[in-house]
Design an enzyme around this catalytic site. Structure first.
Site, short mmCIF file in Angstrom:
data_model
loop_
_atom_site.label_atom_id
_atom_site.label_comp_id
_atom_site.label_asym_id
_atom_site.label_seq_id
_atom_site.Cartn_x
_atom_site.Cartn_y
_atom_site.Cartn_z
N THR A 1 53.18 51.88 -0.37
CA THR A 1 53.99 51.08 -1.29
C THR A 1 53.03 50.24 -2.14
O THR A 1 51.82 50.25 -1.89
CB THR A 1 55.01 50.22 -0.52
OG1 THR A 1 55.78 49.48 -1.46
CG2 THR A 1 54.33 49.24 0.43
N THR A 2 53.56 49.53 -3.13
CA THR A 2 52.69 48.78 -4.04
C THR A 2 51.94 47.68 -3.28
O THR A 2 52.54 46.72 -2.80
CB THR A 2 53.54 48.16 -5.17
OG1 THR A 2 54.43 49.15 -5.65
CG2 THR A 2 52.65 47.67 -6.30
N ARG B 1 57.03 60.67 -6.43
CA ARG B 1 57.32 60.96 -5.02
C ARG B 1 58.77 60.68 -4.64
O ARG B 1 59.26 61.18 -3.64
CB ARG B 1 56.38 60.21 -4.09
CG ARG B 1 56.61 58.71 -4.06
CD ARG B 1 55.83 58.06 -2.94
NE ARG B 1 54.41 58.02 -3.22
CZ ARG B 1 53.61 57.05 -2.76
NH1 ARG B 1 54.09 56.09 -2.02
NH2 ARG B 1 52.33 57.05 -3.05
N HIS B 2 59.45 59.81 -5.42
CA HIS B 2 60.89 59.58 -5.12
C HIS B 2 61.71 59.69 -6.40
O HIS B 2 62.26 60.75 -6.68
CB HIS B 2 61.13 58.27 -4.35
CG HIS B 2 60.27 57.09 -4.73
ND1 HIS B 2 60.14 56.64 -6.03
CD2 HIS B 2 59.51 56.26 -3.96
CE1 HIS B 2 59.34 55.60 -6.03
NE2 HIS B 2 58.92 55.34 -4.81
N ARG C 1 57.04 56.53 -10.32
CA ARG C 1 55.62 56.61 -9.94
C ARG C 1 54.95 57.80 -10.62
O ARG C 1 55.59 58.79 -10.93
CB ARG C 1 55.48 56.76 -8.41
CG ARG C 1 55.91 55.54 -7.63
CD ARG C 1 55.53 55.71 -6.16
NE ARG C 1 54.11 55.56 -5.99
CZ ARG C 1 53.53 54.45 -5.51
NH1 ARG C 1 54.25 53.43 -5.13
NH2 ARG C 1 52.22 54.39 -5.40
N ASN D 1 66.22 47.56 -5.26
CA ASN D 1 65.35 48.70 -5.52
C ASN D 1 65.87 49.93 -4.75
O ASN D 1 65.93 49.90 -3.52
CB ASN D 1 63.93 48.33 -5.09
CG ASN D 1 62.95 49.42 -5.43
OD1 ASN D 1 63.20 50.59 -5.16
ND2 ASN D 1 61.83 49.06 -6.02
N GLU E 1 56.62 38.64 -11.89
CA GLU E 1 57.22 38.80 -10.56
C GLU E 1 56.10 38.61 -9.54
O GLU E 1 55.09 39.31 -9.60
CB GLU E 1 57.85 40.19 -10.42
CG GLU E 1 58.43 40.44 -9.03
CD GLU E 1 59.22 41.74 -8.91
OE1 GLU E 1 59.65 42.30 -9.96
OE2 GLU E 1 59.42 42.19 -7.77
N HIS F 1 64.21 54.29 -2.39
CA HIS F 1 64.22 54.97 -1.08
C HIS F 1 65.43 55.86 -0.86
O HIS F 1 65.46 56.65 0.08
CB HIS F 1 64.03 53.97 0.05
CG HIS F 1 62.64 53.39 0.04
ND1 HIS F 1 61.54 54.13 -0.30
CD2 HIS F 1 62.18 52.14 0.28
CE1 HIS F 1 60.46 53.37 -0.27
NE2 HIS F 1 60.83 52.15 0.08
N HIS G 1 61.33 52.69 -9.55
CA HIS G 1 59.91 52.83 -9.87
C HIS G 1 59.63 54.30 -10.17
O HIS G 1 59.79 55.15 -9.30
CB HIS G 1 59.09 52.36 -8.65
CG HIS G 1 57.62 52.32 -8.86
ND1 HIS G 1 56.77 51.76 -7.93
CD2 HIS G 1 56.83 52.77 -9.87
CE1 HIS G 1 55.51 51.87 -8.37
NE2 HIS G 1 55.53 52.50 -9.54
N GLU H 1 60.01 49.88 -12.81
CA GLU H 1 58.62 49.56 -12.51
C GLU H 1 57.76 50.75 -12.92
O GLU H 1 58.15 51.91 -12.72
CB GLU H 1 58.44 49.33 -11.01
CG GLU H 1 59.23 48.16 -10.49
CD GLU H 1 59.27 48.15 -8.97
OE1 GLU H 1 58.66 49.03 -8.33
OE2 GLU H 1 59.94 47.27 -8.43
N HIS I 1 58.88 42.06 -2.69
CA HIS I 1 58.08 42.89 -1.78
C HIS I 1 58.17 42.36 -0.35
O HIS I 1 57.79 41.23 -0.08
CB HIS I 1 56.60 42.98 -2.17
CG HIS I 1 55.97 44.17 -1.52
ND1 HIS I 1 55.88 45.41 -2.13
CD2 HIS I 1 55.48 44.36 -0.27
CE1 HIS I 1 55.34 46.27 -1.30
NE2 HIS I 1 55.09 45.65 -0.16
N GLY I 2 58.73 43.19 0.49
CA GLY I 2 58.80 42.86 1.92
C GLY I 2 59.85 41.82 2.25
O GLY I 2 59.89 41.32 3.37
N GLY J 1 64.08 46.09 -1.82
CA GLY J 1 64.37 47.51 -1.63
C GLY J 1 64.43 47.92 -0.18
O GLY J 1 65.50 48.12 0.39
N1 PXP Z 1 59.24 44.47 -6.71
C1 PXP Z 1 58.25 45.34 -7.05
C2 PXP Z 1 57.54 45.12 -8.34
C3 PXP Z 1 57.91 46.42 -6.20
O1 PXP Z 1 56.91 47.27 -6.55
C4 PXP Z 1 58.62 46.60 -5.00
C5 PXP Z 1 58.29 47.74 -4.09
O2 PXP Z 1 58.60 48.94 -4.67
C6 PXP Z 1 59.68 45.71 -4.71
C7 PXP Z 1 59.94 44.64 -5.57
C8 PXP Z 1 60.55 45.86 -3.50
O3 PXP Z 1 59.78 45.80 -2.34
P1 PXP Z 1 60.46 46.15 -0.95
O4 PXP Z 1 60.85 47.59 -1.00
O5 PXP Z 1 59.39 45.85 0.03
O6 PXP Z 1 61.66 45.25 -0.82
#
Ligand code: PXP
Length: 264
Positions: free
Chosen positions: A99-100, A48-49, A44, A6, A150, A9, A42, A69, A213-214, A235
């Site tokens: 974040t999401t 924002r990015h 949004r 991702n 996911e 950023h 993503h 996304e 995520h994370g 990401g």
């Molecule tokens: N997958 C989805 C659907 C997300 O919304 C995000 C966060 O933007 C990620 C993966 C990646 O998350 P992270 O940036 O925490 O690795």
């Protein structure tokens, strides 16, 4: 295991200065060299990015499949379908969130989500739903004929951080998980078990399973040990690590872990 990186950023950094660097498009060559399989971005609602021009440029120029996304906002879906990315992942979106936070609740606006899944399929794009790892969400994903889900791994990642890092001692401590080490350990073990069980259930009902995520190189092992999880989207940790070792190396460090998936 497929890896989607991702790159939102990179655009976050560009927007911090509001100029034309760093350019998200430039990231793709480094990610491809590292062995990444997919670019994730993503678009949004608040832009924002990543913005509309980024999405169009990235989809047109990327040699890797692009996963976008998006919230369920009709004008964004219509724009994305016109660009024909490889896949569109529907995510929940709140303007004020950093974040999401959490997966898409498929019990709310189910008919609208089902209709969007059909629109995405008709545009010959693979739809995916970003959901919490719960049985009820899996059954709804199946019911609305979405072939891919996911799992949101945020709860897992937060528990892991509170147990295995000094986060609890900082201003960013996660209040919900300010618990004893024993309690955190128990919750983390339960969370891994649940992710494994839900991944099996998803596969059994014919869904392709991704997770994200994370995730980072410290907490990845238990997740990649779950054979039914076939794709990760990462990401923040890759972009953070790239500040020190470069984007290509940061991505390679994740992919190197895929060779040794067993978690003991
Ligand atoms: N997958 C989805 C659907 C997300 O919304 C995000 C966060 O933007 C990620 C993966 C990646 O998350 P992270 O940036 O925490 O690795």
């Amino acid at each position: 295991m497929r890896l989607g990186v991702n790159i939102d950023h990179i655009a976050t950094l560009r927007e911090a200065r509001r100029i034309n660097e760093p350019e998200p498009l430039e990231a793709i060559a480094y990610l491809r060299n590292a062995g990444a399989n997919q670019i994730t971005i993503h678009l949004r609602e608040d832009r924002r990015h990543i913005d509309d021009v980024d999405v169009a440029k990235i989809i047109e120029c990327s040699p890797l499949p692009v996963n976008v996304e998006s919230s369920i906002q009709p004008d964004i879906i219509e724009y994305l379908c016109s660009l024909r990315p490889h896949s569109i992942t529907l995510v929940p979106e709140k303007r004020e969130e950093i974040t999401t936070e959490g997966g898409l609740n498929l019990k709310v606006k189910t008919d609208q989500i089902a209709k969007i899944i059909q629109i995405i399929k008709q545009a010959d794009i693979l739809p995916s739903l970003f959901i919490d790892p719960h049985s009820e969400m899996l059954q709804l994903a199946k019911q609305i004929q979405c072939p891919k889900v996911e799992f949101h791994t945020g709860r897992y990642a937060n528990l892991f951080l509170m147990l295995h890092s000094n986060l609890a001692l900082t201003k960013h401590s996660i209040r919900e998980f300010e618990l004893s080490r024993q309690e955190l350990h128990t919750l983390l073990t339960q969370e891994i078990k649940n992710l494994a069980q839900m991944a099996r259930e998803a596969k059994d009902i014919g869904l392709f399973v991704a997770a994200g995520h994370g995730l980072n190189k410290e907490n990845l092992k238990p997740i990649i040990s779950i054979a039914e999880i076939q794709e990760l989207n990462i990401g923040h940790s890759i972009i953070s690590r790239a500040v020190f070792v470069g984007l290509q190396r940061a991505t390679e460090e994740i992919i190197e872990q895929f060779k040794y998936p067993k978690f003991y």
